[in-house]
Design an enzyme around this catalytic site. Structure first.
Site, mmCIF file in Angstrom:
data_model
loop_
_atom_site.group_PDB
_atom_site.id
_atom_site.type_symbol
_atom_site.label_atom_id
_atom_site.label_comp_id
_atom_site.label_asym_id
_atom_site.label_seq_id
_atom_site.Cartn_x
_atom_site.Cartn_y
_atom_site.Cartn_z
ATOM 1 N N SER A 1 -47.418 66.814 -38.816
ATOM 2 C CA SER A 1 -46.223 67.625 -39.039
ATOM 3 C C SER A 1 -46.155 67.940 -40.519
ATOM 4 C CB SER A 1 -44.681 66.972 -38.549
ATOM 5 O OG SER A 1 -43.785 67.678 -39.083
ATOM 6 N N HIS B 1 -37.275 69.297 -29.783
ATOM 7 C CA HIS B 1 -37.394 70.716 -29.681
ATOM 8 C C HIS B 1 -37.422 70.767 -28.182
ATOM 9 C CE1 HIS B 1 -38.410 71.442 -34.105
ATOM 10 N NE2 HIS B 1 -37.326 70.966 -33.852
HETATM 11 P P1 NAD Z 1 -46.530 72.834 -38.125
HETATM 12 O O1 NAD Z 1 -47.529 73.977 -37.445
HETATM 13 O O2 NAD Z 1 -45.649 73.365 -39.182
HETATM 14 O O3 NAD Z 1 -47.529 71.715 -38.900
HETATM 15 C C1 NAD Z 1 -48.416 71.174 -38.412
HETATM 16 C C2 NAD Z 1 -49.264 70.076 -39.501
HETATM 17 O O4 NAD Z 1 -50.348 69.574 -38.836
HETATM 18 C C3 NAD Z 1 -49.463 70.911 -40.494
HETATM 19 O O5 NAD Z 1 -49.224 70.774 -41.752
HETATM 20 C C4 NAD Z 1 -51.193 70.745 -40.411
HETATM 21 O O6 NAD Z 1 -51.907 70.683 -41.753
HETATM 22 C C5 NAD Z 1 -51.426 69.629 -39.706
HETATM 23 N N1 NAD Z 1 -52.414 69.339 -38.706
HETATM 24 C C6 NAD Z 1 -53.051 70.185 -38.042
HETATM 25 N N2 NAD Z 1 -54.053 69.698 -37.306
HETATM 26 C C7 NAD Z 1 -53.983 68.456 -37.767
HETATM 27 C C8 NAD Z 1 -54.732 67.322 -37.415
HETATM 28 N N3 NAD Z 1 -56.036 67.326 -36.252
HETATM 29 N N4 NAD Z 1 -54.694 66.200 -37.817
HETATM 30 C C9 NAD Z 1 -53.678 66.089 -38.808
HETATM 31 N N5 NAD Z 1 -52.838 66.841 -39.133
HETATM 32 C C10 NAD Z 1 -52.977 68.130 -38.365
HETATM 33 O O7 NAD Z 1 -45.913 72.035 -36.981
HETATM 34 P P2 NAD Z 1 -44.475 71.069 -36.937
HETATM 35 O O8 NAD Z 1 -44.316 70.509 -38.228
HETATM 36 O O9 NAD Z 1 -44.708 70.298 -35.642
HETATM 37 O O10 NAD Z 1 -43.320 72.290 -36.730
HETATM 38 C C11 NAD Z 1 -43.626 73.450 -35.882
HETATM 39 C C12 NAD Z 1 -42.813 73.632 -34.558
HETATM 40 O O11 NAD Z 1 -43.419 74.245 -33.617
HETATM 41 C C13 NAD Z 1 -42.696 72.142 -34.066
HETATM 42 O O12 NAD Z 1 -41.427 71.604 -34.275
HETATM 43 C C14 NAD Z 1 -42.750 72.418 -32.387
HETATM 44 O O13 NAD Z 1 -41.485 72.608 -31.778
HETATM 45 C C15 NAD Z 1 -43.482 73.650 -32.259
HETATM 46 N N6 NAD Z 1 -44.801 73.616 -31.735
HETATM 47 C C16 NAD Z 1 -45.234 72.480 -30.666
HETATM 48 C C17 NAD Z 1 -46.316 72.752 -30.141
HETATM 49 C C18 NAD Z 1 -46.770 71.536 -29.247
HETATM 50 O O14 NAD Z 1 -45.883 71.237 -28.234
HETATM 51 N N7 NAD Z 1 -47.984 71.016 -29.161
HETATM 52 C C19 NAD Z 1 -47.495 73.423 -30.671
HETATM 53 C C20 NAD Z 1 -47.116 74.536 -31.729
HETATM 54 C C21 NAD Z 1 -45.698 74.374 -32.214
#
Ligand code: NAD
Ligand code: ZN
Length: 257
Positions: A197, A123
């Site tokens: 994820s 991404h």
């Molecule tokens: P998502 O928000 O859809 O899912 C995140 C998952 O992580 C959830 O299922 C949640 O239950 C789990 N989670 C949260 N905290 C956790 C922890 N401490 N330990 C284990 N699991 C935990 O995110 P996604 O699947 O990455 O998809 C959303 C898109 O948003 C990403 O593809 C990305 O491009 C973007 N994004 C990126 C960032 C970043 O760079 N840090 C932050 C937010 C969103």
């Protein structure tokens, strides 16, 4: 839980081509909110304003984006890698990691010590911005300095084109090379570890399926259930940082035996 940690560590100890696949959940313990959990980014911002189509035509949408990046905590300026990122880097140093495939744009895998060429960013990233007209690249921190000095919708200094970060927006195609390399490597992995994820954003979420089809074992470490849990050899619904540091400790112990 201890039994699951042991099982995960044993799988890692027996594998040579490991892929770590990460989403926003690996970075929540570094203080960066994910998108979909309660308190996540979409509970504070309207996702409809964050499409490529709007960004191209609407100054209001562009201003909102830059305001969003300025609100640094959301996208982690100053955020540090946590034990889960560090464990991934440690597996690289042990010669076990093929690559990290990440949906994150926060660069924390590289920050923890995984070399740039071993991190596939599906991404995009927030290190760079570029001009949509002439493609000139700008380090994001230079543009953010302009934004903090009052530029609400910064433009290219060469051609006055619209600037856009290298993150992939809704409605924008994923980078083709990164996607095909990720798919290729996933099919060749012997162990595929999903960390943080929801596995609902495609095509990124196809990668674990490719890995399983190619014969890899699957480990899923995520707070909440995912659509791929039924395919996994080990599923741990707990915090990534805590789990991965325990798993790593066990891997080191198994490797000494
Ligand atoms: P998502 O928000 O859809 O899912 C995140 C998952 O992580 C959830 O299922 C949640 O239950 C789990 N989670 C949260 N905290 C956790 C922890 N401490 N330990 C284990 N699991 C935990 O995110 P996604 O699947 O990455 O998809 C959303 C898109 O948003 C990403 O593809 C990305 O491009 C973007 N994004 C990126 C960032 C970043 O760079 N840090 C932050 C937010 C969103
Ligand atoms: Zn330009």
């Amino acid at each position: 839980m201890d039994y699951l940690i042991d099982q995960a560590a044993q799988l890692i100890a027996n594998s040579k081509r490991i892929i770590i696949f990460t989403g926003a959940g690996i970075s929540t313990e570094s203080g960066i909110p994910d998108f979909r959990s309660p308190g996540g980014i979409w509970s504070r911002y309207d996702p409809d304003e964050f499409t490529l189509q709007k960004y191209l035509v609407s100054e209001k949408s562009r201003k909102l984006h830059w305001q969003f990046y300025k609100d640094g905590k959301l996208f982690g300026s100053g955020a540090q890698p946590n034990p889960a990122h560090i464990a991934a880097a440690e597996l690289f140093r042990m010669g076990k990691l093929d690559c990290v495939i990440t949906q994150n744009v926060d660069s924390l895998h590289q920050g923890a010590g995984v070399p740039e060429e071993r991190v596939i960013e599906l991404h995009g990233n927030l290190r760079w911005a570029y001009c949509l007209d002439c493609n000139k690249r700008y380090p994001m921190n230079i543009i953010m300095t302009q934004v903090s000095q009052g530029a609400e919708d910064p433009h290219c200094d060469s051609c006055k084109g619209i600037l856009k970060p290298e993150t992939i927006f809704f409605g924008e195609a994923l980078p083709q090379r990164a996607l095909s390399e990720a798919a290729y490597r996933s099919r060749k992995a012997d162990l595929f570890i999903v960390i943080g994820s929801s596995l609902v954003v495609t095509p990124a979420a196809f990668m674990p399926q490719y890995a399983v089809d190619g014969g890899a074992k699957l480990i899923i470490i995520n707070l909440t259930p995912t659509p791929m849990d039924g395919y996994a050899a080990v599923v741990i619904h707990d915090k990534a940082g805590e789990v991965m540091s325990k798993v790593l400790e066990k891997v080191k112990r198994f490797s000494q035996l």
